[in-house]
Structures are given as C-alpha cells and as structure tokens.
Scaffold this motif. Structure first.
Motif, short mmCIF file in Angstrom:
data_model
loop_
_atom_site.label_atom_id
_atom_site.label_comp_id
_atom_site.label_asym_id
_atom_site.label_seq_id
_atom_site.Cartn_x
_atom_site.Cartn_y
_atom_site.Cartn_z
N ASP A 48 8.88 3.49 -4.52
CA ASP A 48 9.48 2.18 -4.23
C ASP A 48 10.79 2.25 -3.47
O ASP A 48 11.38 1.23 -3.14
N ARG B 92 8.88 1.14 2.66
CA ARG B 92 9.15 1.68 1.33
C ARG B 92 8.04 2.63 0.90
O ARG B 92 6.93 2.57 1.42
N VAL B 93 8.33 3.46 -0.09
CA VAL B 93 7.34 4.39 -0.62
C VAL B 93 6.38 3.59 -1.51
O VAL B 93 6.77 3.09 -2.55
N ASN B 94 5.13 3.47 -1.06
CA ASN B 94 4.17 2.66 -1.83
C ASN B 94 3.47 3.47 -2.91
O ASN B 94 3.07 2.93 -3.93
#
Lengths: 402, 413
Positions: free
Chosen positions: A87, A100-102
């Motif tokens: 996130d 964002r880092v999903n």
C-alpha cells in the motif's frame, strides 16, 4: 509464485493442531536479496507472535508450524511486508508519484523471497478474490490483461527503511507501456507486416518496440534490415538487448553492423560481444517458447500448436514477467496435466536451473545430467533470456573437442 | 511606526500563503446542489430551517480544521493515509462510495449551470461549450490563476444577499429562528436537515480541503493562520446559506409555494421580490454551478490519485497527470450528457442525493477521528478533547438523524 494477498489471513496451526491465529504480516530483510524471515501471527486479544520462518513445516491452505516454535523480536535490518511495503506510494528516482504497491509477489523456492511488487489492477482485484473471474470475463470478450509487475531489482532497498518505496529509474522508462503493447500486437503479425509498421516509426520508438519483441522476431527483422538501418537501430537500443540480437546473427552480418556504429557505441557493443564470446555463446539456439505468467494452460497449448510448427523440438515453456525477466519454467508434461483455465504462475516451477554466457561447457552438461533436463535457458545479468542450449548441441561440441 | 508596518506586511504575506483552501472549500459547499437544497428545504419548512445553521457551521468548522491540520502535519492527503493504514479493500470501497456520491453532486452542479443559462435565455447547446471551456481552463491554467478564478466565482455569491433584501423578509423572525431552535422532530424535517447538512459538510469537502492544502504547501508554523482561515470560511459560507434560505423563506414559503429545484425557485421569487431578485438568484446559481462543477469532480480525482498512488495535482501538467485530469473530464462529460437528456427531472433527486452525502459523513468522520488521534501521524498536533467530543458527537447525532430520517422516508412516516 505466491502473492501476499493469498497468504494474509491464513490460519496458523502447530503440528498438533493447536490454533495460533491468523497470519497478518511477514517480516523480510530489506536488502538486495529480500528473504522473508518471520511470520507475524495475530492470536487475538492483542497477542502478536513473530515466528521465524524456519519453523514452518507446511504452507498450504493452512500454515503448519513446529510444536517447538519460539518467538523472536524483529531485527535491525528487517521490515514488515504489510506495514512497510504494501500500500505504500512508489516514487521514481526524481520523486514523481508512480503508483501504490497493490500486492507483493513472493517466490517460495528455494527460500521464501520477495520477487517483486504488483502494481496493476489485477493486484487490486486479487484482494477481493475476483482476479480470476475478471480475467475469465475479459477472455470471453477476447481480451487479456497482464499484471503490471515491478521486479525487486527496480527498487532501492535502502530507502525502504526510511519508509519510502523509491525506484532506481525514472518513471518514464518504466511506464511507457506503449512499445511493449505494440510489440505484443506485432508478434501476431507476419515479419513483412512488422517491417512495414516499424518503417513508419521514428528510429527511437522503433528501437524500443524491437527491444520488446521476442528474440525470433528480432532475429528475423535484423536479417531483413540493411546493415546501415540495423546500426541506427542498435544505436538507440539498450546495449544488452542489442548484443542479444547481434549474437543471433551470422558473424559477417554482425561485423557489417558494428562497422556502421559510431565510435562510442562501437567500443561499448564490441566489449559486450567479447564478453559473450564464451563457450556457451556459440551454442545458443533462439528456438524456444516464452509465455506470460497470466496466460492459461489452455491458451499456451493453443499457442504451441499455432506458433511452433517449424520448431525442431520443444521441451519447455519459459515464463517471463513484464520486464522480460525469466521467472519460471514449465515442462510440456506439467502443461498437459494442468487444468485448462489455470494460469501459468500457479503451476510453473519458479526455481530455475540456468546458464550464463560464462558458464563452462562441462558445468553446463553436468547440470543438465544432474537435474535431468534436456535444455537449459541462458540468461544475462538482468535475468533476460538470451536463448537455450540443448543437450545434444552441448554433447556434440564437447565430443568435437575430444 | 516602521515596526508596525513590517508586522502588518508579514501578516499579509502569511495570509496570502494560507488563504484559499478554507474559504474556497467552504464556499463550494454552497454549490448549485447547495442552492437547490436550500431552496427546496426553505420553501417547505421556511424560517424553521434556519435553526440548524449554527450547529452545521460548528461541524463544518471543526471537521474542515481537522482535515486541514492532518494535511499540514502529515503532508499527506486523507486518501494517502487511509490507504496506508487501512489497506486496499477499505480504500476501494471508500473510493467507490465517494465517487458515486460525488457524481450525483457533479450532475446537480452541471444542471445548475444549465438552469442558470436557461434563466438568461441561452439554449442548452451552450452547456457542453461551457463545460468544455471549464475543462480546458482547469487543464491549461496555472494554479494561482485557477485559485483567483475561484475567488471571482465566490464574489458572485454577494447576489444572494441582495436577493434576500429584495425579498423583504421578516428579519426579526429570521434572526430568532437562527438562535432558538424552531425545528420539529418530524422525520421529514430531520431527513431534510440531514440533506442540508450533507450539502454543507460533505465527504468530498473533507478530501478536497486536505488535498488542496497539500498542494498549497502550507507549513506547520502557519497552522494557526490556516485554522482561522477555515473558521472564517465556515462562518461566511453559512452567512450566505442564511441569506439564500431567507430569500426563499420570505417569498415562497410565506406564499406556500413548494419548489423542486433552484431554477424554479429563481423564477418563483420574481413575482414576490421583483424580477431583479430572481435574476440575481439565477446569476448566483450559475456561479455556484461552475464552482461546484469544477471542485467536486476535482475532489474525486484527488481522492483517486491519493488512494491509488497516481500522480495528480493542479500543479502538474496534463501529460504527467493524465489519469487525474482524465477522471475529471469523464465526470463532467458524463454529467453534461446526463443533464442534456431530454425529459429528465434531476432536481427530484436533489434532497435524496444530498441526504446520501450526509449519510456517508459519519464514515468519513470515523477516519478523521482515528487519524487525527494517531500519535505516529499527528505528534503534538493531535485532536484536543473538545475537538474529539464535537467530532464524535457530530458523528453520532448525524448517524441517528440519518437512520431516523431515512427510515421515515422509506416507511412514509
């Protein structure tokens, strides 16, 4: 390949079946080799157990750990995967917001390690458990969606400790999806049409698109181009990619292209070529089959029927990610056994036996015999696949020496 | 003497650095959706409706201040913080709720523009031209120019004061209604009150002020100035809400005319307060519609880029923030298309859409409350006890009112 979204919330039990709680987070080493070191288990009532990974016995629908497990504190260089990576905002080297880092992709063999981060829509859908349904619906509409994936090698581990996910490159170089998309599209066309499309583009874009094509296409294109045109394209290409292509050409054609290069490029390419002037270099065959992790078993079987008719042999399917890095392999046997709608990443083997250009021939053949593999992939330092070496070619060249 | 001058100049410089977010967001709460809600509610309940304005002003002031403080201290938007602390599932759901509720408001604002244009005799064909101009202006203009444009639109709100005076209201009754609760607790009144609240204190407003402040790079030292800017903005905005309601109450309510939208309010006022008052009311509606049609879709776009980490800010070029501006475009284009559909009566949904806005407030207050009380984010600038009491109290009261009012609508109490 595993995803953190699939692991999070799994029940953790001891061998005797005592329930500890649910997995809430993982702890990893913030380094170039991001090994997962500890599990964080939420036992309820504000009880968090941090359990070293060595106590894991099985990792299936339920995580089973040894009865004799102990807890440990988080170490200095360690970070929480969920809290510090998932996130978080990814920014490029210039400070631009990228995405964002999903989700976080992990490989479980030989040890549990972070492979990279998922930054695509599939990564979002996976948290709702609808990624495969969504993929199936898109396939019905005749579309495919590939997950967007950033390899760990693109991320600066040092910055993570400061709470930032910073890339090593500029965003532009990552997110210009267009050439790759175009390349996927071109790969469905005949070489003649590809040449025609490429001739409409400026050299820079054409070079970028060619970089993204598979090696067979690259080789065929460079057979068509004049040495002058080839040289212009090579000037614009990533030297590694250029060398990969040059290696597939005959020595005469290669020399003709190199003489047309500017002084600076000439030295650069020549030195890279001399590096690859190695035992393995001469044995590489560009006749191999690559696929994306998201493609289904059915789709691969169809593609093999359609695309490999003029192959002299085929034993494995090699799986590469969006950065064209080799991430897994599947034998034809495994492929035939897999259910039709199962995506490759679910059944591919992520622990790879590979060769580098510098690997001595005898080491190569020993590896093949040891692991009972009839071909091995050759990769460069960026994990890009250069080609394969078959056991018969290798045996022949060793016999020639004797 | 010289010292005083220097000090005065310093205050002006600081004021310039902080003025904007509080006042603009608060005024945008009086967008075309707001004008419509005030018109409809005041035409039904008259001066009684005024009694909820003071509590609403307090709720607006404290919640906007909390949002602004979070942005100044954390240098992150509300979307950023929610995604990082609550993860992807919560973010997707919250964004979906916010985007759909906001879209209703965008539609109301675009139809406010349409109604405003019609009042001045312009055919609907001008509407797409108008929204296209707005879009290109937002994309092409530099940030300080956009901010100035917002202030110009805000200037138009003065017309509501004029139309209130032209309506010759009972000022004594109006002031008394403001101070002494005249409301009843009938479900219809409560339902309408939640809608009025939902048009002034909005979910998008919470996200917008936050992102706006972040864009403006207000520093922590200026926290106190920013706080006062927000308080003043909240008070002024509700003074305008007061005048709008008074204008309608003095004319339509008194003559027992119920209107369903702001445009018909503008038309209906004319026989009682004069043609000029009606025209002023329409002009205000046009300006309000433009302000809302820019700010509300921007709030959705801001929230999207925060939740999902894309680059997005009025500071950036179209090329760099394609998704941000793209989302902005999609919303106003879709809203324009809907509004252009013939035989569509959007103002039937006026109260319902703003009631929904009120309904989602407690959810957003919950996140404000959690974040504003977090040591790791806010440090020394955490919520005070009083702020927490007011915030939580407002959340609880709104929840009860929304359930009661909503149930009343559904079961026809």
């Amino acid at each position: 390949m595993l995803y953190f979204s699939e692991l999070k919330g799994k029940h953790v039990k001891t061998e005797q079946g005592i329930r500890l709680g649910r997995l809430t987070d993982l702890v990893f080493l913030a380094a170039a080799q991001p090994t997962v070191t500890k599990l964080v288990v939420d036992g309820g009532h504000n009880h968090l157990y941090i359990i070293p990974i060595r106590y894991i016995i099985k990792l299936n629908a339920v995580i089973t750990i040894m009865d004799s497990f102990s807890v440990e504190a988080i170490a200095h260089q360690e970070l929480y995967l969920g809290k510090n990576l998932l996130d978080q905002q990814i920014i490029d080297i210039r400070g631009n917001k990228v995405v964002r880092v999903n989700d976080v992709a992990l490989q479980d063999k030989p040890v549990l390690t972070i492979a990279g981060v998922d930054i695509g829509i599939i990564g979002v859908l996976r948290w709702f458990g609808v990624d495969e349904t969504f993929g199936r619906i898109l396939r019905l509409l005749g579309k495919t969606i590939t997950s967007r994936f950033l390899s760990w090698t693109d991320i600066q581990p040092l910055e993570l400790a400061r709470g930032k996910v910073v890339l090593k490159k500029e965003e532009k170089k990552l997110s210009r999806l267009m050439p790759e998309d175009l390349a996927d599209h071109l790969e469905t066309m005949s070489i003649r049409n590809v040449t025609r499309v490429l001739s409409l583009m400026d050299e820079e874009l054409a070079a970028e698109v060619i970089e993204s094509l598979n090696i067979t296409y690259q080789q065929n294109l460079f057979k068509e181009f004049t040495p002058e045109r080839s040289a212009i394209l090579v000037e614009h290409m990533n030297p590694d990619d250029a060398v990969d292509i040059l290696l597939t050409l005959t020595e005469r054609r290669r020399a003709a292209i190199i003489t047309n290069l500017s002084q600076h490029k000439n030295t650069e390419i020549s030195s890279l070529l001399s590096l690859s002037n190695t035992p393995i270099g001469g044995l590489i065959t560009p006749e191999y089959f690559v696929a994306n992790p998201e493609e289904t078993a059915m789709r691969i079987r169809q593609r093999i029927q359609g695309e490999t008719q003029d192959f002299s042999s085929l034993s494995y399917v090699y799986i590469v990610n969006a950065q064209k890095q080799l991430v897994g392999v599947s034998s034809l046997h495994e492929l035939l056994l897999a259910p039709s709608d199962k995506p490759l990443y679910k059944f591919m083997n992520p622990s790879l036996v590979v060769l580098h250009l510098t690997t001595p021939k005898t080491t190569a053949i020993k590896r093949m015999l040891k692991y009972k593999l009839e071909t091995l992939p050759v990769i460069d330092d960026n994990k890009h696949m250069l080609g394969i070496v078959t056991i018969d070619d290798l045996a022949e060249s060793i016999l020639d020496k004797i | 003497m010289k010292n005083t001058l220097v000090r005065f100049r310093n205050i002006i410089v600081i004021a310039m650095a902080v003025v904007g977010p509080g006042i603009i967001t608060a005024f945008a709460d009086n967008d075309a959706a707001g004008v419509a809600t005030y018109s409809v509610s005041a035409s039904i309940f008259g001066y009684r409706m005024l009694s909820i304005l003071i509590p609403i002003t307090i709720v607006l002031a404290i919640t906007q201040e909390i949002g602004a403080r979070i942005a100044i201290v954390a240098q992150k938007g509300l979307g950023d913080l929610i995604r990082e602390r609550y993860g992807i599932r919560v973010s997707v759901l919250l964004f979906a709720i916010l985007a759909s509720v906001n879209f209703f408001v965008v539609v109301q604002n675009v139809s406010g523009i349409k109604a405003g244009l019609q009042l001045f005799g312009m055919p609907p064909v001008f509407l797409p031209i108008m929204t296209a101009i707005l879009f290109f202006f937002i994309v092409l203009a530099k940030y300080p120019i956009i901010e100035r444009f917002f202030f110009v639109l805000i200037g138009f709100y003065v017309v509501y004061i004029a139309s209130a005076f032209l309506a010759k209201p009972d000022w004594g009754l109006a002031i008394r209604s403001l101070g002494i609760p005249q409301g009843d607790i009938s479900p219809a009144f409560i339902y309408t009150s939640v809608a009025v609240l939902g048009t002034i204190v909005t979910g998008w407003g919470q996200f917008f002020i936050n992102s706006y402040i972040k864009d403006k790079h207000v520093s922590v030292e200026h926290l106190a100035y920013s706080r006062w800017e927000i308080y003043i903005g909240a008070v002024i905005t509700n003074i305008f809400s007061f005048f709008m309601m008074v204008a309608v109450a003095a004319t339509l309510f008194v003559n027992r005319i119920h209107v369903a939208d702001a445009a018909s309010a503008a038309l209906s006022i004319q026989p009682f307060a004069g043609e000029f008052a009606g025209t002023l009311f329409g002009l205000g509606l046009l300006a309000a519609g433009m302000l809302g049609a820019i700010i509300v879709p921007l709030a959705t776009a801001y929230a999207f880029s925060e939740f999902f980490g894309y680059s997005g800010s009025l500071d950036e070029t179209f090329r760099k923030s394609k998704l941000f501006y793209g989302l902005f475009l999609v919303q106003i284009a879709a809203a324009t298309a809907i509004v252009l559909l013939p035989n569509i009566n959007l103002f039937r949904i006026t109260i319902a859409a703003n009631f929904l806005n009120g309904l989602v407030l407690p959810v957003i207050f919950y996140f404000l409350w959690r974040i504003a009380n977090s040591d790791s984010i806010m440090g020394a600038h955490k919520n005070t006890r009083l702020q927490n009491i007011l915030l939580v109290g407002a959340g609880v009261v709104i929840t009860i009112a929304a359930v009661f009012g909503g149930a009343g609508q559904i079961f026809g109490w």
